[in-house]
Write a protein that holds these residues in place. Structure first.
Motif, PDB file in Angstrom:
ATOM      1  N   GLU A 128       0.836  -1.194   0.000  1.00  0.00           N
ATOM      2  CA  GLU A 128       0.000   0.000   0.000  1.00  0.00           C
ATOM      3  C   GLU A 128       0.868   1.240   0.000  1.00  0.00           C
ATOM      4  O   GLU A 128       1.992   1.224   0.503  1.00  0.00           O
ATOM      5  CB  GLU A 128      -0.916  -0.006   1.225  1.00  0.00           C
ATOM      6  N   ARG A 129       0.340   2.307  -0.568  1.00  0.00           N
ATOM      7  CA  ARG A 129       1.052   3.573  -0.585  1.00  0.00           C
ATOM      8  C   ARG A 129       1.317   4.019   0.848  1.00  0.00           C
ATOM      9  O   ARG A 129       0.475   3.799   1.689  1.00  0.00           O
ATOM     10  CB  ARG A 129       0.238   4.619  -1.332  1.00  0.00           C
ATOM     11  N   PRO A 130       2.490   4.511   1.126  1.00  0.00           N
ATOM     12  CA  PRO A 130       3.522   5.079   0.269  1.00  0.00           C
ATOM     13  C   PRO A 130       4.631   4.107  -0.122  1.00  0.00           C
ATOM     14  O   PRO A 130       5.710   4.544  -0.510  1.00  0.00           O
ATOM     15  CB  PRO A 130       4.087   6.212   1.119  1.00  0.00           C
ATOM     16  N   GLU A 135       3.403   2.925  -5.117  1.00  0.00           N
ATOM     17  CA  GLU A 135       3.473   4.219  -5.802  1.00  0.00           C
ATOM     18  C   GLU A 135       3.729   4.014  -7.291  1.00  0.00           C
ATOM     19  O   GLU A 135       3.118   4.682  -8.134  1.00  0.00           O
ATOM     20  CB  GLU A 135       4.590   5.087  -5.202  1.00  0.00           C
TER      21      GLU A 135
END
Length: 162
Positions: A128-130, A135
């Motif tokens: 998952e981002r970050p 990204e």
């Protein structure tokens, strides 16, 4: 754990190591693992993701340059030299270690005792981002849920590798 990896999964990790070295990075991250999976011949990664290795490398360069520009560093015309080959193995980032651990869960969920490149890709999709791979996939407009379904369909075994 690497003894459970198929030849394809080993190619992906070796390619990730080489990608990190060529980019001048001292640790293997999730973004390098994603590049490594794309470098595996006959992998379901390219058709599932809808992007190839060259496109993904270029996108990572764009993200790296944008991140450096955001903190006031202009890298136009500057090339990072590759990290010299050393006898010791390049370490993994904590995110990459988590991905490697998740491959076991993906393989078990598919009913496989061996870990293939598709399991590695499925584990990367959980980032998952970050996180850098997340990204990068967002920058490439990759939909992780759609890719997960595509990997399972293309591999024909719910994600199990040969």
């Amino acid at each position: 754990m690497f003894e459970q990896f198929t030849a394809g999964a080993r190619v992906a990790v070796d390619s990730a190591h080489e990608e990190a070295r060529l980019r001048g990075d001292r640790r293997i991250g999730t973004e390098h693992l994603l590049l490594g999976v794309l470098d595996v011949p006959d992998s379901v990664a390219v058709p599932a993701l809808g992007v190839d290795l060259a496109t993904t490398r270029a996108a990572l360069d764009v993200l790296d340059r944008a991140a450096l520009a955001a903190i006031g560093i202009d890298v136009e015309g500057v090339e990072r030299p590759p990290i010299p080959v050393s006898r010791k193995r390049t370490p993994f980032t904590s995110g990459a270690r988590s991905v490697i651990k998740r491959t076991v869960t993906e393989a078990r969920g598919a009913g496989s005792r061996r870990i293939g490149p598709d399991h590695l890709l499925l584990a990367i999709l959980a980032c998952e981002r970050p996180d850098p791979a997340a990204e990068l996939m967002a920058h490439l407009n990759v939909d992780p849920a759609a890719v997960r379904a595509s990997v399972k369909r293309l591999s024909g075994t719910g994600g199990q590798a040969a």
